[in-house]
Enzyme design. Structure first.
Site, short mmCIF file in Angstrom:
data_model
loop_
_atom_site.label_atom_id
_atom_site.label_comp_id
_atom_site.label_asym_id
_atom_site.label_seq_id
_atom_site.Cartn_x
_atom_site.Cartn_y
_atom_site.Cartn_z
N SER A 1 0.31 -5.94 -2.96
CA SER A 1 -1.01 -6.54 -3.27
C SER A 1 -1.27 -6.49 -5.14
O SER A 1 -0.38 -6.57 -5.52
CB SER A 1 -2.09 -5.72 -2.93
OG SER A 1 -2.62 -4.92 -4.07
N LYS A 2 -1.95 -7.57 -4.97
CA LYS A 2 -2.95 -8.16 -6.33
C LYS A 2 -2.74 -6.70 -7.62
O LYS A 2 -1.95 -6.92 -8.46
CB LYS A 2 -3.68 -8.64 -6.05
CG LYS A 2 -4.53 -9.60 -6.95
CD LYS A 2 -4.21 -11.12 -7.27
CE LYS A 2 -4.40 -11.98 -8.55
NZ LYS A 2 -3.54 -12.41 -8.64
N ARG A 3 -3.19 -5.99 -7.21
CA ARG A 3 -3.04 -4.84 -7.97
C ARG A 3 -2.54 -4.15 -8.41
O ARG A 3 -1.66 -3.44 -9.46
CB ARG A 3 -3.96 -3.13 -7.24
CG ARG A 3 -3.62 -2.22 -6.43
CD ARG A 3 -4.50 -1.96 -5.57
NE ARG A 3 -3.73 -1.55 -4.57
CZ ARG A 3 -2.51 -0.95 -4.44
NH1 ARG A 3 -2.63 0.33 -5.08
NH2 ARG A 3 -1.95 -0.41 -3.18
#
Ligand code: GLU
Length: 496
Positions: A254-256
């Site tokens: 994910s984005k993180r």
């Protein structure tokens, strides 16, 4: 009989930018198609008009083009199976919806959200996996009229009969689902508004898709789609589900875990060939030690059957490694061209016709000068973006020094100052043409005593202002006599 043509597709929804998951699917589909002399199709699933945006479609197209994953049919291309935007295929879907309604495998459902929520809560309370009870399956005409007079708007549901459904996944082998867990699924909001599981079946069928290769997150949709194929009396494609892409902590990417949008990688100075090579290894490898594969090599070597079943870890260090490798493969000319936007973007230089202007000094330089600078860092930078930070001292009018860092660890202020003065004197007697790395090295090593560091360290720091950099002869050769002397003089003054 000749074998039917291999036709594969990706079907991104333009509800966000092209991300690594879809790009990896695109690559695997593309490779599978090209290896088998088939077609790769891009179909835009933009039925959710509220969430879809044209900017995302553009981003998807631009991202694929940048990666050079070229499609045979799809947006900005013609093809006899078009249109390739779901929003332009409404009539096709409504014809098939009518077929399902007519043959009794689909029906109108009048339940409200509240009723469905209540039903779900009830089932959960009884410890049953929640699914639609099917109570609108047998409504009489009169009941329907009554609901309609209450202002209820029906949706279209598909009857899921209780049975086991099996399919042979290209990657995962035989998979079995118990349809009891599914319940009657919604396939359209109305005749003109199909939903994903239905529209995808109609598209895959009418576009003669032979293999559906997509992320494992879609695996639970496959039995639903197979049931719809069956209800329409159509032969489904072969399915293959690619392993999930996991972050380094093994949770879903994910984005993180860093940039997920493909064009963000471009902005950060990754090369498309590095990303392609890296993505190929997200779920595949050649079965030996080789790691470097161009798109062309991949077409030859790739085989979908060798795709792994288990999650693929996204390892940024590995991506950086591939990127450094491809940076090193570039000719200096090409690499410099690629670096210019990153220097200009950092506002160190600006284009000025066929030359460049150094922002700080207004001096005009040509691309050969930039090429020398870039050549110094070619073996060090991991991303094109690093070129700015790595070389900015070449473009500053003067360097700000912390006096302490000029002093060699085994030396002191006085000795450092004396050594720099000596270097200044020697260099000031040279001609401009002597500012060439080998010559400078020979001359300056001649004045170093036992401890070369006492001379070369302060010289190097004087020229670039930092503890780590390429060697002083290389830097001085690029800076030339005037700038070199000015910087040495500035450093001497700092030590006063
Ligand atoms: N629109 C779906 C997605 O973007 C397509 C899934 C499929 O390939 O069937 O995930």
């Amino acid at each position: 009989m000749s074998k039917p043509k291999i036709r594969v597709r990706i079907a991104p929804s333009p509800t966000g930018n092209l991300h690594i998951g879809t790009a990896r699917s695109a690559l695997f589909n593309y490779l599978f198609a090209k290896k088998n002399k088939g077609d790769f199709i891009v179909r835009i699933e933009d039925t959710d008009l509220e969430r879809s945006g044209e900017q995302y479609t553009k981003n998807i197209i631009e991202g694929l083009r940048w990666l050079e994953i070229e499609w045979d049919e799809g947006p900005e291309k013609s093809g006899k199976y078009g249109p390739y935007f779901q929003s332009q295929r409404t009539e096709i879907y409504s014809d098939y919806l009518k077929k399902l309604l007519d043959n009794g495998t689909a029906y109108y459902c009048y339940c409200t959200e509240e009723e469905l929520d209540k039903e779900r809560a009830e089932m959960e309370k009884q410890g049953i996996a929640p699914r639609y009870s099917g109570r609108c399956r047998h409504l009489t005409e009169e009941q329907k009229r009554k609901f309609e007079s209450e202002g209820r708007k029906p949706i279209i549901r598909f009857k899921v009969e209780s049975k086991k459904i099996k399919f042979n996944d290209l990657i995962r082998g035989e998979i079995e689902f118990d349809t009891d867990l599914i319940g009657d699924i919604t396939i359209a909001k109305d005749l003109n508004t199909p939903l994903y599981n239905f529209a995808v079946v109609i598209d895959d069928y009418t576009m003669e898709i032979s293999h559906v290769i997509r992320g494992e997150d879609h695996i639970s949709n496959t039995p639903k789609q197979l049931l719809i194929f069956e209800a329409l009396g159509l032969t489904p494609p072969v399915y293959g589900h690619l392993p999930l892409i996991l972050g380094s902590d093994k949770s879903k990417m994910s984005k993180r875990h860093g940039a997920t949008s493909i064009l963000e990688y471009r902005e950060n100075g990754y090369l498309p060939e590095a990303l392609v090579n890296f993505m190929a290894f997200l779920g595949w490898n050649p079965g030996d030690e080789r790691e470097i594969f161009s798109l062309k090599d991949l077409i030859k070597e790739f085989s979908i059957e060798k795709t792994h079943k288990t999650g693929a870890i996204f390892n940024v260090e590995k991506l950086d490694w591939f990127n450094s490798y491809y940076i090193k493969q570039k000719s200096i000319k090409e690499l410099t061209k690629l670096c210019v936007p990153f220097l200009a973007e950092g506002r160190l230089i600006q284009r000025a016709g066929s030359k460049f202007e150094i922002t700080d000094t207004k001096e005009l330089i040509d691309s050969e000068y930039l090429e020398k600078i870039v050549a110094l860092e070619q073996g060090r930078i991991k991303k094109l973006k690093d070129i700015d930070e790595a070389t900015n001292y070449f473009f500053f009018d003067s360097i700000k020094y912390e006096p302490e860092i000029l002093i060699w660890k085994k030396s002191d202020k006085e000795a450092t100052s004396a050594n720099l003065k000596n270097v200044y004197k020697i260099l000031s007697e040279l001609k401009e043409k002597d500012f060439e790395p080998k010559k400078l090295e020979k001359i300056l090593l001649g004045i170093c005593g036992e401890d070369r560091g006492a001379v070369l360290w302060p010289l190097r720091v004087a020229l670039c202002g930092r503890k780590a950099s390429p060697g002083p002869f290389d830097i001085a050769a690029i800076l030339g006599k005037e700038k070199t002397l000015k910087r040495i003089n500035d450093a001497i003054n700092t030590l006063k």
